[in-house]
Design a protein around this motif. Structure first.
Motif, PDB file in Angstrom:
ATOM      1  N   ILE A 202       0.831  -1.204   0.000  1.00 43.31           N
ATOM      2  CA  ILE A 202       0.000   0.000   0.000  1.00 43.31           C
ATOM      3  C   ILE A 202       0.862   1.250   0.000  1.00 43.31           C
ATOM      4  N   LEU A 203       1.915   1.263   0.823  1.00 42.90           N
ATOM      5  CA  LEU A 203       2.807   2.428   0.864  1.00 42.90           C
ATOM      6  C   LEU A 203       3.546   2.631  -0.454  1.00 42.90           C
ATOM      7  N   GLU A 204       3.813   1.552  -1.164  1.00 46.31           N
ATOM      8  CA  GLU A 204       4.514   1.635  -2.446  1.00 46.31           C
ATOM      9  C   GLU A 204       3.563   1.843  -3.627  1.00 46.31           C
ATOM     10  N   GLY A 205       2.267   1.949  -3.338  1.00 43.82           N
ATOM     11  CA  GLY A 205       1.296   2.152  -4.395  1.00 43.82           C
ATOM     12  C   GLY A 205       1.070   0.928  -5.265  1.00 43.82           C
ATOM     13  N   LYS A 206       1.353  -0.254  -4.710  1.00 44.86           N
ATOM     14  CA  LYS A 206       1.189  -1.504  -5.454  1.00 44.86           C
ATOM     15  C   LYS A 206      -0.071  -2.230  -4.975  1.00 44.86           C
ATOM     16  N   PRO A 207      -0.634  -3.076  -5.818  1.00 42.62           N
ATOM     17  CA  PRO A 207      -1.825  -3.821  -5.401  1.00 42.62           C
ATOM     18  C   PRO A 207      -1.481  -4.914  -4.391  1.00 42.62           C
ATOM     19  N   ILE A 208      -2.474  -5.316  -3.625  1.00 45.32           N
ATOM     20  CA  ILE A 208      -2.306  -6.445  -2.709  1.00 45.32           C
ATOM     21  C   ILE A 208      -3.173  -7.601  -3.208  1.00 45.32           C
ATOM     22  N   LYS A 209      -2.654  -8.820  -3.042  1.00 43.73           N
ATOM     23  CA  LYS A 209      -3.400 -10.013  -3.429  1.00 43.73           C
ATOM     24  C   LYS A 209      -4.175 -10.532  -2.225  1.00 43.73           C
ATOM     25  N   VAL A 210      -5.460 -10.738  -2.412  1.00 44.79           N
ATOM     26  CA  VAL A 210      -6.319 -11.260  -1.354  1.00 44.79           C
ATOM     27  C   VAL A 210      -6.931 -12.561  -1.859  1.00 44.79           C
ATOM     28  N   ILE A 265      -5.766  -1.570   8.501  1.00 43.91           N
ATOM     29  CA  ILE A 265      -4.484  -1.153   7.924  1.00 43.91           C
ATOM     30  C   ILE A 265      -4.662   0.136   7.123  1.00 43.91           C
ATOM     31  N   GLU A 266      -5.713   0.197   6.318  1.00 45.51           N
ATOM     32  CA  GLU A 266      -5.979   1.396   5.520  1.00 45.51           C
ATOM     33  C   GLU A 266      -6.164   2.621   6.414  1.00 45.51           C
ATOM     34  N   GLU A 267      -6.919   2.448   7.494  1.00 48.06           N
ATOM     35  CA  GLU A 267      -7.144   3.553   8.429  1.00 48.06           C
ATOM     36  C   GLU A 267      -5.836   3.991   9.079  1.00 48.06           C
ATOM     37  N   SER A 268      -5.007   3.033   9.445  1.00 48.68           N
ATOM     38  CA  SER A 268      -3.747   3.359  10.108  1.00 48.68           C
ATOM     39  C   SER A 268      -2.783   4.086   9.165  1.00 48.68           C
ATOM     40  N   LEU A 269      -2.821   3.717   7.883  1.00 48.60           N
ATOM     41  CA  LEU A 269      -1.939   4.341   6.893  1.00 48.60           C
ATOM     42  C   LEU A 269      -2.517   5.631   6.323  1.00 48.60           C
ATOM     43  N   GLY A 270      -3.832   5.771   6.397  1.00 52.46           N
ATOM     44  CA  GLY A 270      -4.484   6.894   5.732  1.00 52.46           C
ATOM     45  C   GLY A 270      -4.472   6.739   4.224  1.00 52.46           C
ATOM     46  N   LEU A 271      -4.453   5.490   3.765  1.00 48.05           N
ATOM     47  CA  LEU A 271      -4.395   5.185   2.335  1.00 48.05           C
ATOM     48  C   LEU A 271      -5.332   4.026   2.029  1.00 48.05           C
ATOM     49  N   VAL A 315       2.226  -0.464  12.126  1.00 52.05           N
ATOM     50  CA  VAL A 315       2.410   0.569  11.098  1.00 52.05           C
ATOM     51  C   VAL A 315       3.417   1.611  11.565  1.00 52.05           C
ATOM     52  N   THR A 316       3.320   2.010  12.832  1.00 57.22           N
ATOM     53  CA  THR A 316       4.281   2.987  13.374  1.00 57.22           C
ATOM     54  C   THR A 316       5.700   2.439  13.296  1.00 57.22           C
ATOM     55  N   TRP A 317       5.877   1.170  13.723  1.00 54.94           N
ATOM     56  CA  TRP A 317       7.221   0.575  13.630  1.00 54.94           C
ATOM     57  C   TRP A 317       7.691   0.524  12.187  1.00 54.94           C
ATOM     58  N   TYR A 318       6.852   0.099  11.281  1.00 58.55           N
ATOM     59  CA  TYR A 318       7.243  -0.051   9.871  1.00 58.55           C
ATOM     60  C   TYR A 318       7.708   1.294   9.309  1.00 58.55           C
ATOM     61  N   ARG A 319       6.943   2.334   9.562  1.00 58.24           N
ATOM     62  CA  ARG A 319       7.298   3.664   9.028  1.00 58.24           C
ATOM     63  C   ARG A 319       8.630   4.142   9.606  1.00 58.24           C
ATOM     64  N   GLU A 320       8.844   3.887  10.900  1.00 59.54           N
ATOM     65  CA  GLU A 320      10.085   4.333  11.536  1.00 59.54           C
ATOM     66  C   GLU A 320      11.272   3.524  11.050  1.00 59.54           C
ATOM     67  N   PHE A 321      11.108   2.200  10.948  1.00 59.80           N
ATOM     68  CA  PHE A 321      12.230   1.339  10.575  1.00 59.80           C
ATOM     69  C   PHE A 321      12.645   1.556   9.129  1.00 59.80           C
ATOM     70  N   TYR A 322      11.646   1.663   8.242  1.00 54.87           N
ATOM     71  CA  TYR A 322      11.946   1.818   6.817  1.00 54.87           C
ATOM     72  C   TYR A 322      11.919   3.276   6.352  1.00 54.87           C
TER      73      TYR A 322
END
Length: 324
Positions: A202-210, A265-271, A315-322
């Motif tokens: 989602i952060l990279e603007g790529k689709p997710i497979k469900v 996840i969408e709510e946490s990312l705002g995306l 999500v907070t950890w991911y954004r900080e780490f990467y």
């Protein structure tokens, strides 16, 4: 007392080791640090653990007898084993099946022999998996349910590990406890798991497979709750039984629809996620749901973290780490 933690550079092993070290317990960590997923993430976890004076690390393969016998000879102070090293992942078992027999069967045998030969080891706690329930349609999954119809090699190896532990408890009176983990997520999580895959895409603007066109449910369990359960079990041991071997489910005791997990996840990312719906994957199951009553009764364990609390922390950890 000292704990031997295998898979110390892994997701759950890292958190377990860190919590023990914070309590002031000596930890001997073992990990081969393979490339099943990005070794840099494993090295970053290790770097944090190595800051604790009571942490000793050995880069070793738990399936190699000589490696583990050397670790044991260097640390006669080991009194408890928390065996979390394994080859994980259902889908990868379709690609590289030999990795699973090596780590999950040969490795389990080496670790059980280690427990048998250590003079002071009084509890062998090991990781099993909810995957052992296979295509079981009775919910929630209970430790009383039959688990002899696995739908993946990964599941078969984890069930084999439970049988091996029971055998060693019977033959040598080694107290052993298996924990069937249910979809663990959280900070420092594995890149092959849903939370990590979805957030990254989602952060990279790529689709997710469900898969299964979104008609799936999982008992998503936050890593802090898992660690609390592991350490509660590791602090005790099976008692009052002819064969001192037990198995427990350890999960969130809540089966969440996958679309709701994605929406949090969408709510946490705002995306918003770009979703591609796919059919069910070979070896996968539609739903998991843990009956944790035996673990509640015996150890007072109860999970505290909903996905509404846990996903934002990841999500907070991911954004900080990467740095994204």
């Amino acid at each position: 007392m000292a704990y031997l933690v295998t898979g110390a550079a892994g997701f759950i092993g890292f958190h377990t080791s860190q919590k023990l070290l914070e309590r002031g317990e000596p930890v001997i960590g073992v990990d081969v640090v393979n490339d099943y997923y990005d070794p840099a993430l494993k090295e970053a976890r290790l770097a944090l653990l190595k800051k604790y004076p009571a942490f000793t690390f050995h880069r070793a393969d738990i399936a190699e007898r000589e490696d583990m016998e050397k670790v044991a000879s260097l640390h006669p102070e080991i009194t408890r084993i928390i065996h979390l090293a394994a080859q994980a992942g259902v889908r990868y078992s379709l690609i590289n099946p030999y990795a699973y027999t090596h780590s999950n069967i040969d490795g389990q045998l080496v670790m059980l022999e280690l427990a048998r030969n250590l003079k002071q080891c009084d509890h062998f706690v090991y990781a099993s998996s909810s995957s052992v329930y296979g295509s079981n349609e009775k919910l929630p999954f209970s430790i009383e349910d039959r688990v002899d119809h696995p739908v993946s090699l990964y599941a078969a190896t984890k069930k084999a590990g439970e049988l091996m532990a029971h055998c060693y408890s019977h033959l040598y009176q080694i107290p052993s406890t298996g924990l069937r983990f249910f979809t663990v997520y959280g900070p420092w999580g594995r890149p092959d798991m849903a939370a990590f895959l979805f957030v990254k895409a989602i952060l990279e603007g790529k689709p997710i497979k469900v898969f299964n066109h979104g008609d799936m449910r999982r008992d998503f369990t936050f890593v802090d709750d898992i660690v609390e359960g592991i350490l509660a079990v590791a602090s005790g041991q099976p008692s009052g039984m002819a064969v001192p071997a037990k198995v427990y489910n350890i999960g969130n005791h809540r089966s969440e629809p996958l679309p709701r997990f994605i929406s949090v996840i969408e709510e946490s990312l705002g995306l918003k996620a770009n979703i591609i719906y796919e059919p069910m994957q070979a070896g996968d199951v539609k739903e998991t749901f843990a009956d944790i009553d035996p673990l509640v009764k015996d150890y007072g364990f109860y999970p505290k973290t909903s996905i509404d609390e846990g996903i934002p922390k990841f999500v907070t950890w991911y954004r900080e780490f990467y740095k994204v």
